[in-house]
Every structure is written in structure tokens, then in C-alpha cells.
Design an enzyme around this catalytic site. Structure first.
Site, short mmCIF file in Angstrom:
data_model
loop_
_atom_site.label_atom_id
_atom_site.label_comp_id
_atom_site.label_asym_id
_atom_site.label_seq_id
_atom_site.Cartn_x
_atom_site.Cartn_y
_atom_site.Cartn_z
CD GLN A 78 69.29 -23.84 26.10
OE1 GLN A 78 69.87 -23.08 26.84
NE2 GLN A 78 68.64 -23.45 25.01
CG HIS B 107 72.33 -23.18 24.22
ND1 HIS B 107 72.06 -22.50 23.05
CD2 HIS B 107 72.34 -22.25 25.21
CE1 HIS B 107 71.91 -21.21 23.32
NE2 HIS B 107 72.07 -21.04 24.63
CB ALA C 6 71.12 -20.89 19.59
CE1 TYR D 95 76.98 -18.38 26.08
CE2 TYR D 95 74.83 -18.57 25.06
CZ TYR D 95 75.68 -17.94 25.95
OH TYR D 95 75.23 -16.87 26.69
#
Length: 375
Positions: free
Chosen positions: A105, A180, A182, A185
Site C-alpha cells: 500500500q 491509499h 482512504a 490521508y
């Protein structure tokens, strides 16, 4: 239902990745890398245990992508140096030997950075102070600082960081990367109306606010080719705003999902940000966010949030809400969850004390004898 026949134990695939079952380990921040971001042998043991326990896919914790603004926590792993790459290569080799593919990720913290060894200031879509407080389990305390608004050059550097990190990830033996997007961030900060107050092509409408996410996915796809797995994780809630929901409901969701599919995403991973899937999944009182993602894109969808409950897991899969289930705390409590499910063995309850006073692997190791759990 006979647990041997549980739908989560049936094989599946994401693009060219063949999965032995539909159970994945969700990304979980463990702040246990070396100070310079190099993954450790302790991290290798941690990830390998999930593969040995029968999980068909292991996703890493968020890993920073540049030496500018991306790092979010002290002792967060990176993928920006040759040393990082070599250490991750050792981990992917061990996880593969234990029988599971592994996805890295890629994370840019943006305004939600509370520990960056490269600089003290933060940058984000707009100069908006984040809600809430820094997270003590990841070494933070007090209010977030107000970031400076990113320039176009900053955004170009963000995309470049994701792309070069994806290339390093492929060289390190990963089977794919997950952007990422979500949990509050940077990419999510662009998607969110109140943290994105820009007046340029990255702000305003949902179609504009998803632009950075789509550009990152598209740029990675162009560099790594069509067969390397490139997913993206999305959520409505955030680590600093659990109750946030997309203002346009299913209308916003359809625009976001379609843009990311068109950009070349291999899968969508819809997170619940520490909440139960039932609590976070319903849009407009009728459809689930994960089911809508499947319908709009035709892509595999990972669902997260309480999927360690066998009955919940079966319902989500059988009713077409998702293709793969990502377990977080359920996996921490049961690193051999797939084997337990297959054999009808009892499941251990998650104990939050394993993440206190910080969510490190060493604290979890100390917790085990104190809790009467074999090391």
C-alpha cells in the site's frame, strides 16, 4: 452452514492474481520500521504469519512514497531508497514462500502527518487545519498543524513519488500496489469537500476532486503495464472524522468509482475506518457502497469492517456486496483465521491492549504473555 463450505474459502482472482480463498489481510499501521523507514525482520515475521495462517492475500501497512511530504508517522516504512527496496524484497520472498501474494500500500499522509523525518511542515489540497487530534497510538498528540496549500509542482511531485514507488515495489517482488485513497490521508483530502477548497481543476466538483486519484492510478498503470495489479483503497470515514459521508451519496460514489476504473484500477478496496461494514456501507438507504462499486465498474471489490464474523462474511459474499473480504483486527487476533474457519475452530476476540500504548509489533509481543497468549 458447514464451515468447510463457507463462501470465503472459495478461490477467486484479481486480474492475474489467483487467490486460494477470498480472505485478505487489511493494511494496518504498525509503526515498527527502523527510524529511516527500513522494514525490519520483525515486520517480516509479522507478515509471514498471515500467509502461513492461510490468508490468500497480504496487504501491507501504508508505506510512504517520497522524501518530501508523504511520511505520516515516525517509524513508518518507506519505499524510496535502495535499502527500503532490499528489505521489502526479503519480506515478499518470505510471504511468497509461505503461499500468499503480497501488495504494497502506497501512502501520502498530506495534512495528517504527525511524524516526518524529512521536514516539519505539512502540505495538503488547501490550508485547512484537520479536524480532531493526532493519534497517540501512532506517536502523536495535540492538534494537527495547518498545512500549506499544494502547488501544481507539488502535485506533480506527488504523482512522481507514487509512480517511482510502484516501480520499486515491483522490483522488490510485490505482486501489486494499492494507492491509499482512504481514511483522511492526502488522496482522500482531495476527494473531501471540506478539506479541498481549491479553485483549480482539482477542486469544486466531485469529478475534479477525484482527478488526483485518477492521475496517480493512470500514471502508475502507464509505467508498470497492464498485468501488474494496481488497486486503490477508498473510504467515507477518516481517522480524524469517523462519521463523514460523501455529500452526494451514490451519485458521488458512481463518479468516483467510474473515474478510477477508467484510469486503470485493478480493484477497489472500500474501507470502513474502524467501523462495522453495516454501519458504513449503506448509501441513500438502499444500495451498499461496495455493491455499487461492483455494479459501476465490474472490477473486483474488497470489503472491510467486521468481516471476521462468519455469518457477516457469508452474507456479504453471497448477496453480491463484495468479492474479497479484508480483515484487520480480526486478523490481528487470528492470524490463522482462514484455517480456523475451514476447520470450524473457535475465533479469538480482538483485545485492544495489544495496540497500547502504541500500535507497534513490540508492544503486541509484550502483550501476549501478559494476556496469557502463547508467544
Amino acid at each position: 452452514m458447514n464451515d468447510i463450505q463457507h463462501p470465503a474459502l472459495r478461490p477467486d482472482r484479481i486480474g492475474d492474481l489467483h487467490l486460494a480463498n477470498r480472505l485478505a489481510v487489511s493494511p494496518m499501521t504498525r509503526v515498527s520500521a527502523a527510524a529511516d523507514g527500513t522494514p525490519t525482520s520483525e515486520m517480516a515475521d509479522y507478515y509471514t504469519a498471515f500467509a502461513r495462517g492461510g490468508f490468500s492475500l497480504v496487504l501491507t501497512e501504508g508505506t510512504y512514497t517520497d522524501t518530501r511530504y508523504s511520511q505520516g508517522y515516525a517509524n513508518q516504512p518507506g519505499i524510496v531508497t535502495d535499502g527500503h527496496e532490499a528489505a521489502w524484497r526479503d519480506i515478499t520472498s518470505r510471504v511468497h514462500d509461505a503461499g500468499a501474494p503480497m501488495i504494497l500500500q502506497l501512502m501520502h499522509a498530506g495534512a495528517l502527518s504527525q511524524g516526518n523525518r524529512y521536514r516539519d511542515d505539512t502540505a495538503a489540497p488547501s490550508a485547512v487545519q484537520p479536524r480532531g487530534q493526532k493519534m497517540p497510538e501512532y506517536g502523536g498528540h495535540g492538534p494537527w498543524r495547518t498545512p500549506r496549500a499544494m502547488s501544481q509542482d507539488d502535485l506533480d511531485q506527488v504523482v512522481h513519488g507514487f509512480v517511482t514507488s510502484a516501480v520499486r515495489a515491483r522490483r522488490a517482488g510485490f505482486d501489486g500496489v494499492e494507492v491509499h485513497g482512504a481514511n483522511g490521508y492526502l488522496v482522500d483530502q482531495f476527494l473531501t469537500d471540506y478539506t479541498n477548497q481549491r479553485g483549480d481543476r482539482y477542486g469544486g466538483t466531485v469529478a475534479n476532486r477525484v482527478r488526483l486519484a485518477a492521475e496517480i492510478v493512470s500514471a502508475i498503470r502507464a509505467e508498470v503495464g497492464p498485468r501488474f495489479c494496481v488497486g486503490i483503497r477508498l473510504s467515507q470515514g477518516k481517522v480524524n472524522d469517523f462519521t463523514h459521508r460523501w455529500a452526494g451519496g451514490s451519485r458521488d460514489a458512481e463518479i468516483i468509482f467510474a473515474a478510477l476504473a477508467e484510469a486503470g484500477a485493478s480493484y477497489l478496496h472500500i474501507a470502513s475506518e474502524g467501523r462495522d461494514w453495516v454501519e458504513t456501507a449503506t448509501l441513500d438507504g438502499q444500495v451498499t457502497i461496495t455493491g455499487l462499486a461492483r455494479k459501476v465498474t465490474g472490477l473486483p471489490v474488497l470489503a472491510n469492517g467486521g468481516m471476521h464474523d462468519p455469518a457477516r462474511a457469508a452474507m456479504v459474499l453471497q448477496d453480491g456486496h463484495a468479492d474479497v473480504l479484508a480483515l484487520g483486527r480480526g486478523a490481528l487476533a487470528n492470524p490463522d483465521f482462514p484455517r480456523r474457519l475451514a476447520q470450524g475452530l473457535p475465533l479469538a476476540d480482538f483485545d485492544h491492549r495489544m495496540l497500547q500504548p502504541m500500535a507497534t509489533l513490540s508492544n503486541a509481543r509484550l502483550w501476549r504473555p501478559a494476556a496469557g497468549v502463547p508467544a
